[in-house]
Enzyme design. Structure first.
Site, PDB file in Angstrom:
ATOM      1  N   SER A  31     -42.466 -10.301   2.057  1.00 38.32           N
ATOM      2  CA  SER A  31     -41.204 -10.393   2.779  1.00 38.32           C
ATOM      3  C   SER A  31     -40.051 -10.541   1.809  1.00 38.32           C
ATOM      4  O   SER A  31     -40.245 -10.861   0.636  1.00 38.32           O
ATOM      5  CB  SER A  31     -41.234 -11.598   3.719  1.00 38.32           C
ATOM      6  OG  SER A  31     -41.173 -12.789   2.954  1.00 38.32           O
ATOM      7  N   LYS A  32     -38.859 -10.303   2.324  1.00 38.31           N
ATOM      8  CA  LYS A  32     -37.650 -10.471   1.527  1.00 38.31           C
ATOM      9  C   LYS A  32     -37.610 -11.858   0.898  1.00 38.31           C
ATOM     10  O   LYS A  32     -37.213 -12.035  -0.234  1.00 38.31           O
ATOM     11  CB  LYS A  32     -36.420 -10.337   2.435  1.00 38.31           C
ATOM     12  CG  LYS A  32     -35.950  -8.946   2.649  1.00 38.31           C
ATOM     13  CD  LYS A  32     -34.506  -8.939   3.128  1.00 38.31           C
ATOM     14  CE  LYS A  32     -34.254  -9.815   4.340  1.00 38.31           C
ATOM     15  NZ  LYS A  32     -32.953  -9.574   4.978  1.00 38.31           N
ATOM     16  N   ARG A  33     -38.025 -12.822   1.699  1.00 39.50           N
ATOM     17  CA  ARG A  33     -37.966 -14.223   1.261  1.00 39.50           C
ATOM     18  C   ARG A  33     -38.874 -14.488   0.059  1.00 39.50           C
ATOM     19  O   ARG A  33     -38.587 -15.364  -0.748  1.00 39.50           O
ATOM     20  CB  ARG A  33     -38.380 -15.149   2.406  1.00 39.50           C
ATOM     21  CG  ARG A  33     -37.499 -15.028   3.611  1.00 39.50           C
ATOM     22  CD  ARG A  33     -36.746 -16.324   3.878  1.00 39.50           C
ATOM     23  NE  ARG A  33     -35.699 -16.104   4.853  1.00 39.50           N
ATOM     24  CZ  ARG A  33     -34.401 -16.113   4.569  1.00 39.50           C
ATOM     25  NH1 ARG A  33     -34.002 -16.345   3.338  1.00 39.50           N
ATOM     26  NH2 ARG A  33     -33.503 -15.900   5.494  1.00 39.50           N
ATOM     27  N   ASP A  34     -39.977 -13.749  -0.019  1.00 34.37           N
ATOM     28  CA  ASP A  34     -40.905 -13.957  -1.127  1.00 34.37           C
ATOM     29  C   ASP A  34     -40.200 -13.817  -2.469  1.00 34.37           C
ATOM     30  O   ASP A  34     -40.539 -14.490  -3.433  1.00 34.37           O
ATOM     31  CB  ASP A  34     -42.069 -12.958  -1.067  1.00 34.37           C
ATOM     32  CG  ASP A  34     -43.073 -13.336   0.011  1.00 34.37           C
ATOM     33  OD1 ASP A  34     -43.072 -14.515   0.422  1.00 34.37           O
ATOM     34  OD2 ASP A  34     -43.840 -12.467   0.441  1.00 34.37           O
ATOM     35  N   GLY A  35     -39.229 -12.925  -2.530  1.00 30.36           N
ATOM     36  CA  GLY A  35     -38.511 -12.698  -3.774  1.00 30.36           C
ATOM     37  C   GLY A  35     -37.878 -13.973  -4.286  1.00 30.36           C
ATOM     38  O   GLY A  35     -38.143 -14.423  -5.395  1.00 30.36           O
TER      39      GLY A  35
END
Length: 507
Positions: free
Chosen positions: A263-267
């Site tokens: 997910s975007k958040r993983d970044g």
RNA sequence: GGCCCGUUCGUCUAAGGGCUAGGACACCACCCUUUCACGGUGGUGAUACGGGUUCGAAUCCCGUACGGGCUACCA
């Protein structure tokens, strides 16, 4: 003009392109080019509410950076446009109406509230999310349950309605996926998907089938998340254009993050980029970091992406785009999802930097240095420097740390690394070295090193104890290429100046 | 819950019935290098579990477990 193989990539302009999205384009591109076919890009912008301004341009910028430019698209023209789905509105409605006429679809007048009520009423523990399917469609307000004249009346009055596909009750729909082989579904378990929305826009289900037909797409590749809706698409092909005209399908495995779906958040959470290029969501102002800005070469980026779920069966891991086009085959794409590993991603980039020709890195390094206030106008010097340091750069910004001292004397020296072992004799050595270097007839690595060692021997000093101080004098820290290489590139006056200044500092 | 897809070292993967399950990243050790890297050599480390089929299974079949996806008038 129309080639045998035509593939298309269809992003929705609702945000940046993440790893999975770029890999999908890549595989589409590689397959098309490998078979000397056309690569098309169509934009899925039928959902006005989720449309994000700027996202479409961003998508094309990404494709450009990756070197995956389409043969036909909104930007590139072609014979099968329009390439924005929203511009095909009229045509899509006509196909949906045709399906109703043929008895494969129906008008549904249920309001969002009706649907919500249905979900509440039919919700059970066994079935937490009831679907609009063959078991309940006869309990709803649609052209199947209403008398024909009432349906006519509602339509004539312009009542808001959608068109839904009427899934057969007990049929098995199956197709051959190029990666997974035979996949089959029981139609009684699939719901009556909306084909045409109340605003007249088609849903993806209708659009993908109609557009692929109109654009003469021969191979349709997309992510695995689409597999569950494949039976709807297969049926639409059967009803509308005939299965014999249907493209061949392939569903790519997903790219996973450290904890499941990437997910975007993983970044932000794990400190690696998930988008190809920086993307700032204009609605939330939230920035998602990109591989480009992080310092990845596009060649490395597509290389690492291609290998995340595919390999050519040999032990080769470094592939140029041309290599990939030649070696790629859909049969060797994995069926299992792949977890993204940032360490390995960086390794790919390091390999690409090492194998890059120095002058091809020049513009990038120049730009990077100028961001740090170092303006380079000597290309020959820059080329030498890049050649000296590129082996120790994993990400492009590493060039700043590794090469600024060639152009600008270090502002601070790691004095602590030298001082404890500094002595009068060493100071005298460097004074003598300075005099020697001033008079040296040749200024090259070899002479510099020989003279250095000779003077050390005369003074009964071990060269090893002198190299570190020398390095700190020139570089400022304990890193960089061989000291004499550095001195050669720095030149006589600069080298001598740095020595003299440092001697005072160490005393 | 239902449906679909998947499961080989920590991670990416090779081996699609047959020699000690191979490579890469990461990690560790040594060598090279009187810096940091590069490079070289070696090492730790895997077939989810249980049943079949077979002379022989990571590989084929079934079940279980686990993981993921879908289950919107989003794509």
């Amino acid at each position: 003009m129309s080639k045998k193989v035509r593939v298309r990539f269809a992003p929705s302009p609702t945000g940046g392109l993440h790893l999975g999205g770029v890999r999908t384009v890549l595989y589409n591109y590689l397959f098309a080019k490998k078979h000397d076919g056309d690569f098309l890009v169509r934009i899925e912008d039928t959902d006005q509410s989720r449309y994000v301004p700027g996202a479409e341009e961003y998508i094309f910028d990404t494709l450009k950076w990756c070197g995956l430019e389409p043969d036909e698209s909104v930007l590139h023209g072609g014979n099968y446009g329009p390439y924005r789905q929203s511009e095909r509105k009229a045509s899509h409605r006509q196909y949906a109406e045709q399906l109703v006429k043929d008895g494969y679809a129906y008008y549904a007048f249920d309001t969002p509230e009706d649907l919500e009520k249905m979900r509440q009423d039919f919700k059970t523990e066994q079935n937490p999310s009831p679907q609009y399917d063959h078991t309940i469609r006869m309990k709803m307000r649609n052209s199947l349950t209403l008398p024909p004249d009432e349906t006519e009346k509602l339509l004539a009055e312009g009542t808001r309605h959608v068109i839904r596909i009427k899934m057969p009750e007990h049929e098995t729909v199956s197709f051959t996926d190029m990666i997974r082989g035979e996949v089959s579904f029981d139609t009684s378990l699939v719901d009556d998907k909306v084909l045409l929305k109340a605003d007249g826009m088609p849903t993806y289900h209708l659009a993908v089938v109609v557009d692929d037909f109109l654009m003469k797409i021969s191979h349709a590749f997309r992510g695995e998340e689409w597999l569950p809706s494949a039976p709807v698409h297969i049926l639409l092909w059967k009803y509308l254009f005939g299965l014999e005209n249907m493209p061949q399908w392939a569903h790519f495995p997903l790219i996973l993050g450290p904890n499941g779906k990437l997910s975007k958040r993983d970044g932000a959470k794990y400190g690696f980029p998930v988008f190809a290029m920086n993307w700032t969501d204009p609605k939330t102002n939230e920035l998602t970091e990109g591989f480009k800005e992080k310092g990845f070469l596009p060649e490395a980026f597509i290389n690492l992406l291609a290998l995340l779920g595919w390999n050519d069966g040999t032990e080769q891991e470094i592939f140029s785009k041309e290599d990939l086009v030649e070696k790629f085959s859909m049969e060797r794409v994995h069926s299992a999802g792949a977890k993204f590993d940032y360490e390995k991603a960086k390794w790919f980039n390091h390999e690409w930097i090492k194998k890059s020709i120095t002058y091809s890195l020049q513009p990038t390094v120049k730009a990077l240095l100028s961001q740090h206030g170092i303006i380079v106008n000597n290309d020959i010097l820059l080329d030498k420097v890049i050649g000296l340091v590129k082996d120790r750069c994993t990400l492009l910004p590493d060039f700043v740390q590794q090469s600024s001292f060639f152009f600008k004397a270090p502002e601070t020296l790691d004095v602590d690394a030298v001082k404890p072992k500094w002595s009068e004799t060493k100071q005298l050595f460097f004074a003598e070295l300075t005099r020697n270097y001033e008079l040296a007839t040749d200024w090259n690595t070899l002479t510099l090193e020989n003279n250095f060692k000779e003077i050390a021997a005369v003074n009964d000093l071990k060269p090893g104890e002198l190299m570190l101080p020398f390095r700190i004098m020139l570089v400022g820290g304990k890193f960089g290429p061989g000291v004499f290489d550095i001195a050669e590139v720095l030149g006589r006056s600069e080298t001598i100046e740095r020595i003299s200044k440092a001697i005072k500092l160490f005393a």
